[in-house]
Design a protein around this motif. Sequence first.
Motif, PDB file in Angstrom:
ATOM      1  N   LEU A 100       0.831  -1.206   0.000  1.00  0.00           N
ATOM      2  CA  LEU A 100       0.000   0.000   0.000  1.00  0.00           C
ATOM      3  C   LEU A 100       0.867   1.258   0.000  1.00  0.00           C
ATOM      4  O   LEU A 100       0.590   2.225  -0.714  1.00  0.00           O
ATOM      5  N   VAL A 101       1.923   1.240   0.809  1.00  0.00           N
ATOM      6  CA  VAL A 101       2.839   2.385   0.844  1.00  0.00           C
ATOM      7  C   VAL A 101       3.518   2.561  -0.506  1.00  0.00           C
ATOM      8  O   VAL A 101       3.670   3.683  -1.003  1.00  0.00           O
ATOM      9  N   ALA A 102       3.935   1.455  -1.123  1.00  0.00           N
ATOM     10  CA  ALA A 102       4.613   1.534  -2.417  1.00  0.00           C
ATOM     11  C   ALA A 102       3.693   2.138  -3.481  1.00  0.00           C
ATOM     12  O   ALA A 102       4.132   2.963  -4.301  1.00  0.00           O
ATOM     13  N   ALA A 104       1.166   4.188  -2.918  1.00  0.00           N
ATOM     14  CA  ALA A 104       0.990   5.607  -2.589  1.00  0.00           C
ATOM     15  C   ALA A 104       2.216   6.423  -2.996  1.00  0.00           C
ATOM     16  O   ALA A 104       2.091   7.545  -3.496  1.00  0.00           O
ATOM     17  N   VAL A 105       3.410   5.864  -2.787  1.00  0.00           N
ATOM     18  CA  VAL A 105       4.638   6.553  -3.190  1.00  0.00           C
ATOM     19  C   VAL A 105       4.686   6.717  -4.701  1.00  0.00           C
ATOM     20  O   VAL A 105       5.051   7.784  -5.217  1.00  0.00           O
ATOM     21  N   ALA A 106       4.315   5.668  -5.423  1.00  0.00           N
ATOM     22  CA  ALA A 106       4.315   5.744  -6.888  1.00  0.00           C
ATOM     23  C   ALA A 106       3.365   6.833  -7.373  1.00  0.00           C
ATOM     24  O   ALA A 106       3.691   7.607  -8.295  1.00  0.00           O
ATOM     25  N   LEU A 107       2.194   6.922  -6.776  1.00  0.00           N
ATOM     26  CA  LEU A 107       1.241   7.964  -7.144  1.00  0.00           C
ATOM     27  C   LEU A 107       1.787   9.353  -6.812  1.00  0.00           C
ATOM     28  O   LEU A 107       1.609  10.300  -7.583  1.00  0.00           O
ATOM     29  N   GLU A 108       2.459   9.457  -5.677  1.00  0.00           N
ATOM     30  CA  GLU A 108       3.043  10.737  -5.283  1.00  0.00           C
ATOM     31  C   GLU A 108       4.117  11.177  -6.280  1.00  0.00           C
ATOM     32  O   GLU A 108       4.166  12.342  -6.687  1.00  0.00           O
ATOM     33  N   LEU A 109       4.962  10.257  -6.676  1.00  0.00           N
ATOM     34  CA  LEU A 109       6.018  10.583  -7.633  1.00  0.00           C
ATOM     35  C   LEU A 109       5.442  10.976  -8.992  1.00  0.00           C
ATOM     36  O   LEU A 109       6.023  11.789  -9.712  1.00  0.00           O
ATOM     37  N   PHE A 110       4.312  10.385  -9.334  1.00  0.00           N
ATOM     38  CA  PHE A 110       3.675  10.701 -10.602  1.00  0.00           C
ATOM     39  C   PHE A 110       3.021  12.084 -10.576  1.00  0.00           C
ATOM     40  O   PHE A 110       3.038  12.811 -11.573  1.00  0.00           O
ATOM     41  N   MET A 111       2.469  12.469  -9.416  1.00  0.00           N
ATOM     42  CA  MET A 111       1.693  13.697  -9.335  1.00  0.00           C
ATOM     43  C   MET A 111       2.518  14.922  -8.929  1.00  0.00           C
ATOM     44  O   MET A 111       2.150  16.053  -9.243  1.00  0.00           O
ATOM     45  N   VAL A 112       3.644  14.696  -8.244  1.00  0.00           N
ATOM     46  CA  VAL A 112       4.444  15.808  -7.727  1.00  0.00           C
ATOM     47  C   VAL A 112       5.651  16.038  -8.632  1.00  0.00           C
ATOM     48  O   VAL A 112       6.327  15.072  -9.025  1.00  0.00           O
ATOM     49  N   PRO A 113       5.971  17.257  -8.984  1.00  0.00           N
ATOM     50  CA  PRO A 113       7.160  17.531  -9.814  1.00  0.00           C
ATOM     51  C   PRO A 113       8.435  17.011  -9.148  1.00  0.00           C
ATOM     52  O   PRO A 113       8.583  17.073  -7.916  1.00  0.00           O
ATOM     53  N   TRP A 117      10.437  16.225  -4.826  1.00  0.00           N
ATOM     54  CA  TRP A 117      10.487  14.902  -4.222  1.00  0.00           C
ATOM     55  C   TRP A 117      11.296  14.894  -2.924  1.00  0.00           C
ATOM     56  O   TRP A 117      10.843  14.361  -1.905  1.00  0.00           O
ATOM     57  N   SER A 118      12.476  15.476  -2.957  1.00  0.00           N
ATOM     58  CA  SER A 118      13.333  15.455  -1.767  1.00  0.00           C
ATOM     59  C   SER A 118      12.711  16.260  -0.634  1.00  0.00           C
ATOM     60  O   SER A 118      12.803  15.874   0.543  1.00  0.00           O
ATOM     61  N   THR A 119      12.060  17.372  -0.979  1.00  0.00           N
ATOM     62  CA  THR A 119      11.402  18.179   0.061  1.00  0.00           C
ATOM     63  C   THR A 119      10.292  17.393   0.731  1.00  0.00           C
ATOM     64  O   THR A 119      10.153  17.419   1.966  1.00  0.00           O
ATOM     65  N   ARG A 120       9.493  16.696  -0.054  1.00  0.00           N
ATOM     66  CA  ARG A 120       8.415  15.895   0.509  1.00  0.00           C
ATOM     67  C   ARG A 120       8.968  14.761   1.373  1.00  0.00           C
ATOM     68  O   ARG A 120       8.382  14.414   2.405  1.00  0.00           O
ATOM     69  N   MET A 121      10.067  14.164   0.953  1.00  0.00           N
ATOM     70  CA  MET A 121      10.635  13.036   1.691  1.00  0.00           C
ATOM     71  C   MET A 121      11.237  13.486   3.018  1.00  0.00           C
ATOM     72  O   MET A 121      11.036  12.850   4.056  1.00  0.00           O
ATOM     73  N   ASP A 181       3.553  16.008   8.433  1.00  0.00           N
ATOM     74  CA  ASP A 181       4.048  15.550   7.131  1.00  0.00           C
ATOM     75  C   ASP A 181       3.179  14.394   6.658  1.00  0.00           C
ATOM     76  O   ASP A 181       3.296  13.273   7.152  1.00  0.00           O
ATOM     77  N   ASP A 182       2.323  14.663   5.702  1.00  0.00           N
ATOM     78  CA  ASP A 182       1.377  13.661   5.225  1.00  0.00           C
ATOM     79  C   ASP A 182       1.819  12.982   3.929  1.00  0.00           C
ATOM     80  O   ASP A 182       1.102  12.123   3.411  1.00  0.00           O
ATOM     81  N   SER A 183       2.959  13.349   3.408  1.00  0.00           N
ATOM     82  CA  SER A 183       3.420  12.783   2.145  1.00  0.00           C
ATOM     83  C   SER A 183       3.758  11.299   2.297  1.00  0.00           C
ATOM     84  O   SER A 183       4.439  10.899   3.247  1.00  0.00           O
ATOM     85  N   PRO A 184       3.311  10.454   1.368  1.00  0.00           N
ATOM     86  CA  PRO A 184       3.717   9.044   1.391  1.00  0.00           C
ATOM     87  C   PRO A 184       5.234   8.865   1.337  1.00  0.00           C
ATOM     88  O   PRO A 184       5.757   7.886   1.876  1.00  0.00           O
ATOM     89  N   LEU A 185       5.943   9.801   0.693  1.00  0.00           N
ATOM     90  CA  LEU A 185       7.407   9.721   0.669  1.00  0.00           C
ATOM     91  C   LEU A 185       7.976   9.846   2.075  1.00  0.00           C
ATOM     92  O   LEU A 185       8.922   9.131   2.445  1.00  0.00           O
TER      93      LEU A 185
END
Length: 212
Positions: A100-102, A104-113, A117-121, A181-185
């Motif tokens: 499930l986490v994987a 969500a992370v894939a969707l996050e990477l697809f939707m976020v420039p 990525w590093s800021t969200r992580m 911090d709600d980001s899946p990353l």
Amino acid sequence: MRTEDLIKALDADVRSKAMPLRSAWWMAAAAAAVIAAVVFFFTIGPRPDIMIAMHTVRFLAKFVFTLMLATTAFGLIRALSTPGASTARAAAWMLAAPLLVAVAVALELFMVPEPMWSTRMVGSNMMICMGFIPLIGIGPLAIFLWMLRYGAPTRPVLAGAVAGLLAGGLAATFYAAHCFDDSPLFVATWYTLAIAILAGLGALGGRFFVRW
């Protein structure tokens, strides 16, 4: 004594306890949740805007991940604490939370420039996350290790590690109510590392304190 006879003897001993092992595990889970709640509310507590955050998918998704981990780990540890019980199905369910986490992370990477990525992580609370998930989970972990002694696991190190995952899932569920911090990353990185600390402590506890 043959291994099969030893397992049968251990299983008979577990069944002869004053309280059935199944009931004892549910009571232990309830006690662990109370302890985690007390530590959480007397230390950091929920975030001030939690009522607003509850209307966002990313905030609620954190609880899906953590509760899935706690639920599947609870099923596996109960099986591991009973000699001769099958663990294959419960172990397979342990893949649910990481998958499930994987996703969500894939969707996050697809939707976020990509530059974000590093800021969200990294987020803004990684050190608080790394400190408070183990702090909230250490009491529940002690309870679960004690419960393993009440049972008779034939693989104490593995059982101890799963106890740490269960304590970590429970602790992370409470911590998620505080985390900004709600980001899946962020969840995939720092929640995982914090829970891994408890899993490592649980494995050590299983090695040195869970014996039969």
